[in-house]
Design a protein around this motif. Structure first.
Motif, mmCIF file in Angstrom:
data_model
loop_
_atom_site.group_PDB
_atom_site.id
_atom_site.type_symbol
_atom_site.label_atom_id
_atom_site.label_comp_id
_atom_site.label_asym_id
_atom_site.label_seq_id
_atom_site.Cartn_x
_atom_site.Cartn_y
_atom_site.Cartn_z
ATOM 1 N N UNK A 50 -3.131 -49.300 22.201
ATOM 2 C CA UNK A 50 -1.856 -49.402 21.505
ATOM 3 C C UNK A 50 -0.732 -48.785 22.333
ATOM 4 N N UNK A 51 -1.050 -47.721 23.069
ATOM 5 C CA UNK A 51 -0.067 -47.043 23.910
ATOM 6 C C UNK A 51 -0.640 -46.909 25.315
ATOM 7 N N UNK A 52 -0.207 -47.783 26.222
ATOM 8 C CA UNK A 52 -0.734 -47.768 27.584
ATOM 9 C C UNK A 52 -0.280 -46.559 28.387
ATOM 10 N N UNK A 53 0.662 -45.771 27.883
ATOM 11 C CA UNK A 53 1.096 -44.562 28.583
ATOM 12 C C UNK A 53 -0.048 -43.559 28.717
ATOM 13 N N UNK A 54 -1.103 -43.734 27.924
ATOM 14 C CA UNK A 54 -2.309 -42.898 28.032
ATOM 15 C C UNK A 54 -2.869 -42.936 29.449
ATOM 16 N N UNK A 55 -2.555 -44.000 30.179
ATOM 17 C CA UNK A 55 -3.071 -44.151 31.533
ATOM 18 C C UNK A 55 -2.733 -42.935 32.397
ATOM 19 N N UNK A 56 -1.595 -42.306 32.164
ATOM 20 C CA UNK A 56 -1.225 -41.148 32.969
ATOM 21 C C UNK A 56 -2.050 -39.912 32.602
ATOM 22 N N UNK A 57 -2.504 -39.800 31.360
ATOM 23 C CA UNK A 57 -3.433 -38.724 30.988
ATOM 24 C C UNK A 57 -4.789 -38.957 31.635
ATOM 25 N N UNK A 58 -5.206 -40.225 31.714
ATOM 26 C CA UNK A 58 -6.462 -40.564 32.375
ATOM 27 C C UNK A 58 -6.358 -40.238 33.861
ATOM 28 N N UNK A 59 -5.255 -40.634 34.470
ATOM 29 C CA UNK A 59 -5.043 -40.430 35.900
ATOM 30 C C UNK A 59 -5.119 -38.953 36.287
ATOM 31 N N UNK A 60 -4.687 -38.071 35.381
ATOM 32 C CA UNK A 60 -4.712 -36.634 35.657
ATOM 33 C C UNK A 60 -6.124 -36.052 35.686
ATOM 34 N N UNK A 61 -7.087 -36.730 35.047
ATOM 35 C CA UNK A 61 -8.419 -36.149 34.863
ATOM 36 C C UNK A 61 -9.539 -36.816 35.662
ATOM 37 N N UNK A 62 -9.306 -37.997 36.222
ATOM 38 C CA UNK A 62 -10.391 -38.715 36.899
ATOM 39 C C UNK A 62 -10.077 -38.908 38.373
ATOM 40 N N UNK A 63 -11.100 -39.267 39.112
ATOM 41 C CA UNK A 63 -10.926 -39.663 40.508
ATOM 42 C C UNK A 63 -10.654 -41.158 40.521
ATOM 43 N N UNK A 64 -9.457 -41.557 40.942
ATOM 44 C CA UNK A 64 -9.137 -42.983 40.912
ATOM 45 C C UNK A 64 -9.868 -43.740 42.010
ATOM 46 N N UNK A 65 -9.991 -45.028 41.801
ATOM 47 C CA UNK A 65 -10.529 -45.897 42.836
ATOM 48 C C UNK A 65 -9.479 -46.056 43.915
ATOM 49 N N UNK A 66 -9.885 -46.452 45.079
ATOM 50 C CA UNK A 66 -8.950 -46.611 46.180
ATOM 51 C C UNK A 66 -8.403 -48.013 46.274
ATOM 52 N N UNK A 67 -7.221 -48.234 45.739
ATOM 53 C CA UNK A 67 -6.527 -49.506 45.901
ATOM 54 C C UNK A 67 -7.000 -50.584 44.960
ATOM 55 N N UNK A 68 -6.336 -51.701 45.043
ATOM 56 C CA UNK A 68 -6.689 -52.846 44.214
ATOM 57 C C UNK A 68 -5.793 -52.974 43.004
ATOM 58 N N UNK A 69 -6.161 -53.897 42.120
ATOM 59 C CA UNK A 69 -5.339 -54.155 40.945
ATOM 60 C C UNK A 69 -5.327 -52.991 39.960
ATOM 61 N N UNK A 70 -6.368 -52.217 39.909
ATOM 62 C CA UNK A 70 -6.464 -51.129 38.943
ATOM 63 C C UNK A 70 -7.072 -49.904 39.602
ATOM 64 N N UNK A 71 -6.395 -48.774 39.523
ATOM 65 C CA UNK A 71 -6.986 -47.567 40.071
ATOM 66 C C UNK A 71 -8.013 -46.976 39.111
ATOM 67 N N UNK A 72 -8.075 -47.535 37.909
ATOM 68 C CA UNK A 72 -9.074 -47.116 36.922
ATOM 69 C C UNK A 72 -10.066 -48.261 36.758
#
Length: 141
Positions: A50-72
């Motif tokens: 419902x609120x995609x801004x959650x993505x920034x809370x996820x980004x703070x806690x996980x190791x993102x993938x390297x590049x591509x369409x989605x870092x998650x």
């Protein structure tokens, strides 16, 4: 409204009581929005946050993938309310994401005005970025 099982065939979903449902799948970003999908290769069976801004809370806690369409691109379990049926959207109460190490990370979903501001800024400038790497905008700001 149809039962969740009929609407989201293929996505691991189950009622947990009090109107809440639990979804298990892959957490991904598609077209600048956050989704949980049933199968990593089939994005048709998906439920949007419902609120995609959650993505920034996820980004703070996980190791993102390297590049591509989605870092998650992580296995996740979300408990929340289905707030829309078509297209399906979920308002999460809890979100747990599995790191590549197998560790399960709990994501803070408390309302963060900074996340909303960052997401709004990202959406305003998304057409300026010529790369397919979602984080290119984020890295430049």
């Amino acid at each position: 409204m149809e039962s969740p099982e009929a609407l989201y065939d293929g996505l691991l979903i189950r009622p947990v009581g009090g109107g809440l449902v639990e979804l298990t799948g892959w957490l991904v970003i598609i077209d600048y929005r956050l989704f949980i999908v049933a199968d990593a290769h089939d994005k048709a069976k998906r439920i949007e946050f419902f609120d995609s801004a959650v993505v920034f809370s996820v980004e703070e806690k996980i190791s993102p993938l390297g590049g591509g369409d989605s870092f998650i691109f992580h296995r996740a379990k979300v408990v929340g309310w289905l707030v829309e049926a078509k297209p399906p959207k979920i308002k999460p109460v809890t979100l747990n994401v599995e790191e590549r190490t197998g560790e399960v990370v709990s994501i803070d979903l408390e309302s963060k005005s900074s996340n909303k501001a960052r997401y709004d800024e990202f959406l305003r400038h998304r057409d300026v970025i010529s790369s397919v790497d979602w984080l290119d905008f984020y890295k430049k700001n």
